[in-house]
Design a protein around this motif. Structure first.
Motif, PDB file in Angstrom:
ATOM      1  N   ARG A   1       0.849  -1.199   0.000  1.00 19.27           N
ATOM      2  CA  ARG A   1       0.000   0.000   0.000  1.00 19.27           C
ATOM      3  C   ARG A   1       0.882   1.245   0.000  1.00 19.27           C
ATOM      4  O   ARG A   1       1.845   1.323   0.778  1.00 19.27           O
ATOM      5  CB  ARG A   1      -0.901  -0.003   1.236  1.00 19.27           C
ATOM      6  CG  ARG A   1      -1.914   1.118   1.259  1.00 19.27           C
ATOM      7  CD  ARG A   1      -2.942   0.904   2.353  1.00 19.27           C
ATOM      8  NE  ARG A   1      -3.992   1.917   2.326  1.00 19.27           N
ATOM      9  CZ  ARG A   1      -5.112   1.859   3.020  1.00 19.27           C
ATOM     10  NH1 ARG A   1      -5.325   0.813   3.824  1.00 19.27           N
ATOM     11  NH2 ARG A   1      -6.021   2.816   2.931  1.00 19.27           N
ATOM     12  N   PRO A   2       0.597   2.229  -0.842  1.00 21.37           N
ATOM     13  CA  PRO A   2       1.428   3.437  -0.857  1.00 21.37           C
ATOM     14  C   PRO A   2       1.232   4.272   0.400  1.00 21.37           C
ATOM     15  O   PRO A   2       0.152   4.267   0.999  1.00 21.37           O
ATOM     16  CB  PRO A   2       0.933   4.174  -2.104  1.00 21.37           C
ATOM     17  CG  PRO A   2      -0.484   3.728  -2.275  1.00 21.37           C
ATOM     18  CD  PRO A   2      -0.500   2.291  -1.828  1.00 21.37           C
TER      19      PRO A   2
ATOM     20  N   GLU B   1      -2.130   7.826  -5.326  1.00 22.34           N
ATOM     21  CA  GLU B   1      -3.274   7.042  -5.771  1.00 22.34           C
ATOM     22  C   GLU B   1      -2.871   6.070  -6.870  1.00 22.34           C
ATOM     23  O   GLU B   1      -1.959   6.338  -7.647  1.00 22.34           O
ATOM     24  CB  GLU B   1      -4.386   7.956  -6.300  1.00 22.34           C
ATOM     25  CG  GLU B   1      -4.998   8.873  -5.259  1.00 22.34           C
ATOM     26  CD  GLU B   1      -6.153   9.694  -5.817  1.00 22.34           C
ATOM     27  OE1 GLU B   1      -6.341   9.683  -7.063  1.00 22.34           O
ATOM     28  OE2 GLU B   1      -6.861  10.320  -5.018  1.00 22.34           O
ATOM     29  N   ILE B   2      -3.591   4.957  -6.929  1.00 23.11           N
ATOM     30  CA  ILE B   2      -3.476   3.997  -8.020  1.00 23.11           C
ATOM     31  C   ILE B   2      -4.890   3.739  -8.508  1.00 23.11           C
ATOM     32  O   ILE B   2      -5.791   3.441  -7.707  1.00 23.11           O
ATOM     33  CB  ILE B   2      -2.818   2.684  -7.552  1.00 23.11           C
ATOM     34  CG1 ILE B   2      -1.434   2.968  -6.948  1.00 23.11           C
ATOM     35  CG2 ILE B   2      -2.698   1.693  -8.712  1.00 23.11           C
ATOM     36  CD1 ILE B   2      -0.881   1.809  -6.149  1.00 23.11           C
ATOM     37  N   SER B   3      -5.113   3.843  -9.810  1.00 20.63           N
ATOM     38  CA  SER B   3      -6.466   3.692 -10.337  1.00 20.63           C
ATOM     39  C   SER B   3      -6.463   2.874 -11.616  1.00 20.63           C
ATOM     40  O   SER B   3      -5.461   2.804 -12.336  1.00 20.63           O
ATOM     41  CB  SER B   3      -7.103   5.061 -10.594  1.00 20.63           C
ATOM     42  OG  SER B   3      -6.349   5.792 -11.541  1.00 20.63           O
ATOM     43  N   LEU B   4      -7.602   2.249 -11.897  1.00 29.14           N
ATOM     44  CA  LEU B   4      -7.814   1.471 -13.111  1.00 29.14           C
ATOM     45  C   LEU B   4      -9.052   2.011 -13.793  1.00 29.14           C
ATOM     46  O   LEU B   4     -10.137   2.014 -13.204  1.00 29.14           O
ATOM     47  CB  LEU B   4      -7.987  -0.012 -12.764  1.00 29.14           C
ATOM     48  CG  LEU B   4      -8.172  -0.957 -13.946  1.00 29.14           C
ATOM     49  CD1 LEU B   4      -6.869  -1.113 -14.710  1.00 29.14           C
ATOM     50  CD2 LEU B   4      -8.674  -2.325 -13.465  1.00 29.14           C
ATOM     51  N   HIS B   5      -8.889   2.496 -15.015  1.00 23.60           N
ATOM     52  CA  HIS B   5     -10.004   3.123 -15.738  1.00 23.60           C
ATOM     53  C   HIS B   5     -10.671   4.208 -14.894  1.00 23.60           C
ATOM     54  O   HIS B   5     -11.898   4.355 -14.909  1.00 23.60           O
ATOM     55  CB  HIS B   5     -11.041   2.087 -16.155  1.00 23.60           C
ATOM     56  CG  HIS B   5     -10.636   1.260 -17.336  1.00 23.60           C
ATOM     57  ND1 HIS B   5     -10.125   1.790 -18.493  1.00 23.60           N
ATOM     58  CD2 HIS B   5     -10.668  -0.084 -17.524  1.00 23.60           C
ATOM     59  CE1 HIS B   5      -9.880   0.832 -19.362  1.00 23.60           C
ATOM     60  NE2 HIS B   5     -10.180  -0.319 -18.795  1.00 23.60           N
TER      61      HIS B   5
ATOM     62  N   GLY C   1      -7.687   6.479   2.441  1.00 26.95           N
ATOM     63  CA  GLY C   1      -8.859   5.821   3.008  1.00 26.95           C
ATOM     64  C   GLY C   1      -9.367   4.622   2.243  1.00 26.95           C
ATOM     65  O   GLY C   1     -10.408   4.057   2.599  1.00 26.95           O
ATOM     66  N   LEU C   2      -8.663   4.195   1.188  1.00 23.24           N
ATOM     67  CA  LEU C   2      -9.148   3.066   0.389  1.00 23.24           C
ATOM     68  C   LEU C   2      -7.979   2.223  -0.096  1.00 23.24           C
ATOM     69  O   LEU C   2      -6.972   2.753  -0.567  1.00 23.24           O
ATOM     70  CB  LEU C   2      -9.943   3.568  -0.828  1.00 23.24           C
ATOM     71  CG  LEU C   2     -10.422   2.491  -1.808  1.00 23.24           C
ATOM     72  CD1 LEU C   2     -11.524   1.640  -1.157  1.00 23.24           C
ATOM     73  CD2 LEU C   2     -10.932   3.119  -3.107  1.00 23.24           C
ATOM     74  N   HIS C   3      -8.129   0.900   0.021  1.00 22.16           N
ATOM     75  CA  HIS C   3      -7.143  -0.015  -0.547  1.00 22.16           C
ATOM     76  C   HIS C   3      -7.843  -1.312  -0.915  1.00 22.16           C
ATOM     77  O   HIS C   3      -8.308  -2.049  -0.055  1.00 22.16           O
ATOM     78  CB  HIS C   3      -6.009  -0.297   0.440  1.00 22.16           C
ATOM     79  CG  HIS C   3      -4.969  -1.219  -0.107  1.00 22.16           C
ATOM     80  ND1 HIS C   3      -4.078  -0.837  -1.090  1.00 22.16           N
ATOM     81  CD2 HIS C   3      -4.689  -2.528   0.178  1.00 22.16           C
ATOM     82  CE1 HIS C   3      -3.277  -1.857  -1.372  1.00 22.16           C
ATOM     83  NE2 HIS C   3      -3.626  -2.891  -0.631  1.00 22.16           N
ATOM     84  N   ILE C   4      -7.964  -1.570  -2.216  1.00 22.73           N
ATOM     85  CA  ILE C   4      -8.569  -2.807  -2.691  1.00 22.73           C
ATOM     86  C   ILE C   4      -7.525  -3.915  -2.580  1.00 22.73           C
ATOM     87  O   ILE C   4      -6.449  -3.807  -3.172  1.00 22.73           O
ATOM     88  CB  ILE C   4      -9.036  -2.668  -4.153  1.00 22.73           C
ATOM     89  CG1 ILE C   4      -9.985  -1.475  -4.315  1.00 22.73           C
ATOM     90  CG2 ILE C   4      -9.683  -3.964  -4.626  1.00 22.73           C
ATOM     91  CD1 ILE C   4     -11.262  -1.579  -3.529  1.00 22.73           C
TER      92      ILE C   4
END
Length: 242
Positions: free
Chosen positions: A50-51, A55-59, A67-70
């Motif tokens: 996790r960074p 941010e890391i995003s797909l499409h 606050g988010l980590h898939i």
């Protein structure tokens, strides 16, 4: 080309701060000295790391950020590394069918998809073998088949041929090249032949930063860093010097 994958991430403990995008259907080779941050990049995309920020995003959909980590199991990404990491208690067919089955396919459909991938990679006759019965090259073909059987949104390849005998690598490289057509992939490698054969684009990471980024032919013809010059085997010319 619109970005399929976008990464702008920092990992302070590893002195890593990278921003890059990967286009739809693009195969990007990642090279750099040992410890430069290549595996860190793949771990961030895969979700095993996790960074600290960014941010890391797909499409355009966030995978990691404030606050988010898939987690990895909820990303439809496939990861192939030097070791095949096949399940020792399953035969080859069920190893490859595991991914489709875990994503809701029926047993019959998963096994058919597995057999299709094994056939394409030339190892269908090994379907009933256990991993312990396979050679290194055979096991890596099965690992690639297992990765592709889930139709991954991103294929992550971490030196997939590094542990193989040089006699089996060229054929496996050609097979993978055909299977990468129109797929989005990140390839970490120390082999120039992998870059020239498989990649559309080359990114050089040095000291946790992007040191160069561009089309393979162009960037190899005029390497902008000493590492890359050594990597491609040409003399490095410092900007502004004769």
């Amino acid at each position: 080309m619109a970005d399929r994958l976008r990464l702008d991430a920092t990992v302070s403990a590893r002195h890593f701060e990278v921003g890059l995008g990967v286009g739809e259907g693009e195969t990007v080779a990642i090279v750099g000295p040992n410890g430069a941050g290549k595996s860190t990049l793949l771990q961030l995309v895969a979700g095993t790391l996790r960074p600290d920020s960014g941010e890391i995003s797909l499409h355009g959909e966030l995978l990691s950020g404030p606050g988010l980590h898939i987690p990895p199991h909820r990303r439809r990404f496939a990861y192939v590394e030097q070791r095949s990491l096949l399940f020792p208690h399953l035969d080859v067919l069920d190893n490859v069918a595991f991914g489709p089955r875990s994503r809701g396919a029926s047993k019959a459909a998963a096994r058919q998809r597995a057999m299709d991938e094994l056939s394409i990679l030339g190892v269908a006759e090994l379907a009933k073998c256990r991993p312990a019965q396979l050679s290194g090259g055979q096991a890596q073909r099965v690992a690639i088949a297992r990765a592709l059987a889930i139709d991954p949104q991103i294929l992550l390849l971490d030196e997939p041929f590094a542990a193989l005998d040089v006699s089996v690598t060229p054929q496996l490289r050609r097979l993978l090249r055909d299977r990468l057509s129109e797929r989005t992939a990140l390839l970490v490698t120390h082999d120039l032949l992998d870059v020239m054969t498989l990649a559309d684009r080359l990114i050089v990471i040095e000291g946790g930063r992007v040191a160069a980024d561009g089309p393979v032919d162009a960037i190899c013809a005029a390497p902008p860093t000493q590492f890359l010059a050594d990597f491609v085997g040409v003399s490095h010319q410092v900007s502004g010097m004769p």
